[in-house]
Scaffold this motif. Structure first.
Motif, PDB file in Angstrom:
ATOM      1  N   LEU A  26     -34.529 -41.686  -9.220  1.00  0.00           N
ATOM      2  CA  LEU A  26     -35.088 -42.094 -10.506  1.00  0.00           C
ATOM      3  C   LEU A  26     -35.343 -40.898 -11.413  1.00  0.00           C
ATOM      4  CD1 LEU A  26     -37.668 -44.793  -9.308  1.00  0.00           C
ATOM      5  CD2 LEU A  26     -35.436 -45.201 -10.360  1.00  0.00           C
ATOM      6  N   VAL A  27     -35.944 -39.852 -10.858  1.00  0.00           N
ATOM      7  CA  VAL A  27     -36.279 -38.673 -11.664  1.00  0.00           C
ATOM      8  C   VAL A  27     -35.015 -37.983 -12.169  1.00  0.00           C
ATOM      9  CG1 VAL A  27     -37.328 -36.374 -11.597  1.00  0.00           C
ATOM     10  CG2 VAL A  27     -38.515 -38.318 -10.562  1.00  0.00           C
ATOM     11  N   ARG A  28     -34.020 -37.842 -11.297  1.00  0.00           N
ATOM     12  CA  ARG A  28     -32.782 -37.187 -11.725  1.00  0.00           C
ATOM     13  C   ARG A  28     -32.072 -37.978 -12.813  1.00  0.00           C
ATOM     14  NH1 ARG A  28     -29.097 -37.298  -8.194  1.00  0.00           N
ATOM     15  NH2 ARG A  28     -30.117 -38.351  -6.440  1.00  0.00           N
ATOM     16  N   TYR A  29     -32.143 -39.306 -12.720  1.00  0.00           N
ATOM     17  CA  TYR A  29     -31.467 -40.134 -13.719  1.00  0.00           C
ATOM     18  C   TYR A  29     -32.170 -40.070 -15.072  1.00  0.00           C
ATOM     19  CZ  TYR A  29     -29.619 -44.172 -16.164  1.00  0.00           C
ATOM     20  OH  TYR A  29     -29.050 -44.995 -17.114  1.00  0.00           O
ATOM     21  N   VAL A  30     -33.484 -40.269 -15.089  1.00  0.00           N
ATOM     22  CA  VAL A  30     -34.192 -40.263 -16.377  1.00  0.00           C
ATOM     23  C   VAL A  30     -34.214 -38.873 -16.995  1.00  0.00           C
ATOM     24  CG1 VAL A  30     -35.632 -42.218 -15.683  1.00  0.00           C
ATOM     25  CG2 VAL A  30     -36.481 -39.896 -15.309  1.00  0.00           C
ATOM     26  N   SER A  31     -34.093 -37.832 -16.169  1.00  0.00           N
ATOM     27  CA  SER A  31     -34.101 -36.471 -16.696  1.00  0.00           C
ATOM     28  C   SER A  31     -32.804 -36.117 -17.398  1.00  0.00           C
ATOM     29  CB  SER A  31     -34.364 -35.463 -15.573  1.00  0.00           C
ATOM     30  OG  SER A  31     -35.616 -35.700 -14.956  1.00  0.00           O
ATOM     31  N   ASN A  32     -31.675 -36.609 -16.856  1.00  0.00           N
ATOM     32  CA  ASN A  32     -30.373 -36.296 -17.452  1.00  0.00           C
ATOM     33  C   ASN A  32     -29.368 -37.378 -17.036  1.00  0.00           C
ATOM     34  OD1 ASN A  32     -28.168 -35.151 -18.664  1.00  0.00           O
ATOM     35  ND2 ASN A  32     -28.440 -33.136 -17.724  1.00  0.00           N
ATOM     36  N   PRO A  33     -29.391 -38.538 -17.717  1.00  0.00           N
ATOM     37  CA  PRO A  33     -28.534 -39.663 -17.299  1.00  0.00           C
ATOM     38  C   PRO A  33     -27.048 -39.336 -17.294  1.00  0.00           C
ATOM     39  CG  PRO A  33     -30.170 -40.353 -18.923  1.00  0.00           C
ATOM     40  CD  PRO A  33     -30.219 -38.860 -18.887  1.00  0.00           C
ATOM     41  N   LYS A  34     -26.583 -38.588 -18.276  1.00  0.00           N
ATOM     42  CA  LYS A  34     -25.151 -38.332 -18.408  1.00  0.00           C
ATOM     43  C   LYS A  34     -24.623 -37.373 -17.343  1.00  0.00           C
ATOM     44  CE  LYS A  34     -25.121 -39.218 -23.383  1.00  0.00           C
ATOM     45  NZ  LYS A  34     -24.815 -38.686 -24.735  1.00  0.00           N
ATOM     46  N   ALA A  35     -25.501 -36.556 -16.778  1.00  0.00           N
ATOM     47  CA  ALA A  35     -25.069 -35.603 -15.754  1.00  0.00           C
ATOM     48  C   ALA A  35     -25.448 -36.067 -14.346  1.00  0.00           C
ATOM     49  CB  ALA A  35     -25.685 -34.231 -16.022  1.00  0.00           C
ATOM     50  N   PHE A  36     -25.813 -37.334 -14.202  1.00  0.00           N
ATOM     51  CA  PHE A  36     -26.284 -37.826 -12.900  1.00  0.00           C
ATOM     52  C   PHE A  36     -25.168 -37.794 -11.860  1.00  0.00           C
ATOM     53  CE2 PHE A  36     -27.060 -41.041  -9.698  1.00  0.00           C
ATOM     54  CZ  PHE A  36     -28.382 -40.796  -9.356  1.00  0.00           C
ATOM     55  N   ARG A  37     -25.528 -37.352 -10.652  1.00  0.00           N
ATOM     56  CA  ARG A  37     -24.598 -37.323  -9.516  1.00  0.00           C
ATOM     57  C   ARG A  37     -25.295 -37.878  -8.284  1.00  0.00           C
ATOM     58  NH1 ARG A  37     -19.343 -36.217 -10.563  1.00  0.00           N
ATOM     59  NH2 ARG A  37     -19.136 -35.399  -8.459  1.00  0.00           N
ATOM     60  N   VAL A  38     -24.545 -38.577  -7.466  1.00  0.00           N
ATOM     61  CA  VAL A  38     -25.073 -39.102  -6.208  1.00  0.00           C
ATOM     62  C   VAL A  38     -25.386 -37.938  -5.275  1.00  0.00           C
ATOM     63  CG1 VAL A  38     -24.491 -40.435  -4.142  1.00  0.00           C
ATOM     64  CG2 VAL A  38     -23.875 -41.303  -6.400  1.00  0.00           C
ATOM     65  N   ARG A  39     -26.520 -38.019  -4.593  1.00  0.00           N
ATOM     66  CA  ARG A  39     -26.893 -37.020  -3.596  1.00  0.00           C
ATOM     67  C   ARG A  39     -27.263 -37.732  -2.302  1.00  0.00           C
ATOM     68  NH1 ARG A  39     -27.647 -31.685  -4.864  1.00  0.00           N
ATOM     69  NH2 ARG A  39     -28.590 -31.516  -2.809  1.00  0.00           N
ATOM     70  N   VAL A  40     -26.772 -37.201  -1.195  1.00  0.00           N
ATOM     71  CA  VAL A  40     -27.111 -37.782   0.093  1.00  0.00           C
ATOM     72  C   VAL A  40     -28.458 -37.280   0.584  1.00  0.00           C
ATOM     73  CG1 VAL A  40     -26.014 -36.002   1.506  1.00  0.00           C
ATOM     74  CG2 VAL A  40     -26.114 -38.373   2.349  1.00  0.00           C
ATOM     75  N   TRP A  41     -28.912 -36.149   0.035  1.00  0.00           N
ATOM     76  CA  TRP A  41     -30.255 -35.651   0.322  1.00  0.00           C
ATOM     77  C   TRP A  41     -30.778 -34.994  -0.958  1.00  0.00           C
ATOM     78  CZ3 TRP A  41     -32.167 -30.586   0.187  1.00  0.00           C
ATOM     79  CH2 TRP A  41     -31.220 -29.598  -0.108  1.00  0.00           C
ATOM     80  N   ASN A  42     -32.090 -34.826  -1.023  1.00  0.00           N
ATOM     81  CA  ASN A  42     -32.700 -34.309  -2.247  1.00  0.00           C
ATOM     82  C   ASN A  42     -33.652 -33.166  -1.933  1.00  0.00           C
ATOM     83  OD1 ASN A  42     -32.004 -36.435  -4.548  1.00  0.00           O
ATOM     84  ND2 ASN A  42     -32.422 -37.578  -2.659  1.00  0.00           N
ATOM     85  N   PRO A  43     -33.460 -32.009  -2.582  1.00  0.00           N
ATOM     86  CA  PRO A  43     -34.343 -30.861  -2.344  1.00  0.00           C
ATOM     87  C   PRO A  43     -35.723 -31.083  -2.968  1.00  0.00           C
ATOM     88  CG  PRO A  43     -32.790 -30.371  -4.095  1.00  0.00           C
ATOM     89  CD  PRO A  43     -32.383 -31.705  -3.546  1.00  0.00           C
ATOM     90  N   VAL A  44     -36.708 -30.378  -2.441  1.00  0.00           N
ATOM     91  CA  VAL A  44     -38.044 -30.404  -3.026  1.00  0.00           C
ATOM     92  C   VAL A  44     -38.051 -29.487  -4.236  1.00  0.00           C
ATOM     93  CG1 VAL A  44     -40.495 -29.930  -2.646  1.00  0.00           C
ATOM     94  CG2 VAL A  44     -39.084 -30.854  -0.777  1.00  0.00           C
ATOM     95  N   PRO A  45     -38.330 -29.996  -5.431  1.00  0.00           N
ATOM     96  CA  PRO A  45     -38.262 -29.154  -6.638  1.00  0.00           C
ATOM     97  C   PRO A  45     -39.368 -28.112  -6.653  1.00  0.00           C
ATOM     98  CG  PRO A  45     -39.208 -31.296  -7.159  1.00  0.00           C
ATOM     99  CD  PRO A  45     -38.730 -31.377  -5.735  1.00  0.00           C
TER     100      PRO A  45
END
Length: 278
Positions: A26-45
């Protein structure tokens, strides 16, 4: 036959990973919808050290600990009897094989992200994760511990949720820019974790349906009517969990959009002039 702890431990791991995946998607999408990419895991920001890979450490270490419990503690190191695998612990051996696949996924992902020895694209990591889910699916579908009756019905629903994890993970490889697919993957993993917990409470805990009981390591119902009522209750429980997760996703999306959303997020939902006319 399973146990409460045997379902609660993997349920906790799947639940944590699934909820984290949903939030990050959700955060990655709302932050930059046009550059969204699927991730199998997510780092801690905000972290560049080991905490950045906390999710992968959780998967690898959690799977390894559970693997040790199944393979070393539960079997009491009695792997062979008369030169063949101990038939009394086939259930533990099967669980160990499934957990080994998730451990391999965690290790492979860490090697890919932190070293130069195994550089893999995100799509390849998705396929490795899908392989682990496939091993889990095959375990519960072709289990040596034959699940019958109410116990079998709860595990049948679990198999369906695992199948959703496989499909959404593979779809992430084929459609690497799809936000719905990435979000669906997190939802499927979360539901799997919740269903592990629901199975633990309903079969081995305080929520055993009326007319059924846990006796001699078996869940038995005194009549077919009691078993049918238990299965209908399982359907209602799954529906309630799905509804709860979807409500949670909607609320989380609203919060993420208000806190991290970019100004161009609304433009994705604007109907172009002329298309709203009859």
């Amino acid at each position: 036959m399973g146990s409460f702890k045997g379902h609660a431990l993997p349920g906790s791991l799947f639940l944590l990973v699934g909820m984290w995946h949903i939030w990050c998607s959700l955060v990655r999408y709302v932050s930059n919808p046009k550059a969204f990419r699927v991730r199998v895991w997510n780092p801690v920001p905000g972290f560049d050290g080991k905490l950045k890979y906390l999710e992968l450490y959780l998967v690898a270490v959690g799977a390894f600990i559970d693997l040790c419990i199944e393979l070393l503690y539960s079997t009491h190191l009695k792997f062979f009897v008369d030169g063949v695998l101990n038939p009394s612990h086939m259930n533990d051996f099967e669980h160990s094989g499934m957990l080994l696949m998730f451990f391999i996924f965690g290790v492979v992902s860490l090697l890919s992200e932190k070293t130069r020895f195994l550089p893999l694209p995100e799509g390849a990591l998705c396929l490795v994760a899908a392989t682990a889910f496939c091993a889990e699916y095959l375990l519960f579908y072709f289990h040596s511990t034959t699940h019958k009756g109410l116990e079998g019905y709860y595990h049948l629903l679990l198999v369906l949720l695992i199948a959703l994890c496989i499909l959404s993970t593979v779809a992430g490889t084929l459609l690497p820019t799809s936000f719905p697919i990435d979000l669906s993957s997190g939802i499927a993993i979360t539901l799997q974790g919740l269903w592990f917990y629901q199975t633990a409470f309903s079969l081995y805990g305080p929520m055993v349906p009326d007319g059924c009981q846990l006796k001699n390591d078996q869940v038995t119902c005194r009549s077919m009517a009691s078993q049918v009522r238990g299965e209908l209750l399982a359907n209602f429980q799954l529906f309630a969990l799905v509804l709860g997760v979807l409500v949670g996703v909607v609320v989380s999306y609203g919060f993420a959009a208000s806190k991290y959303g970019r100004s161009d997020l609304q433009s994705l939902h604007v109907v172009p002039d002329g298309l709203d006319k009859d």
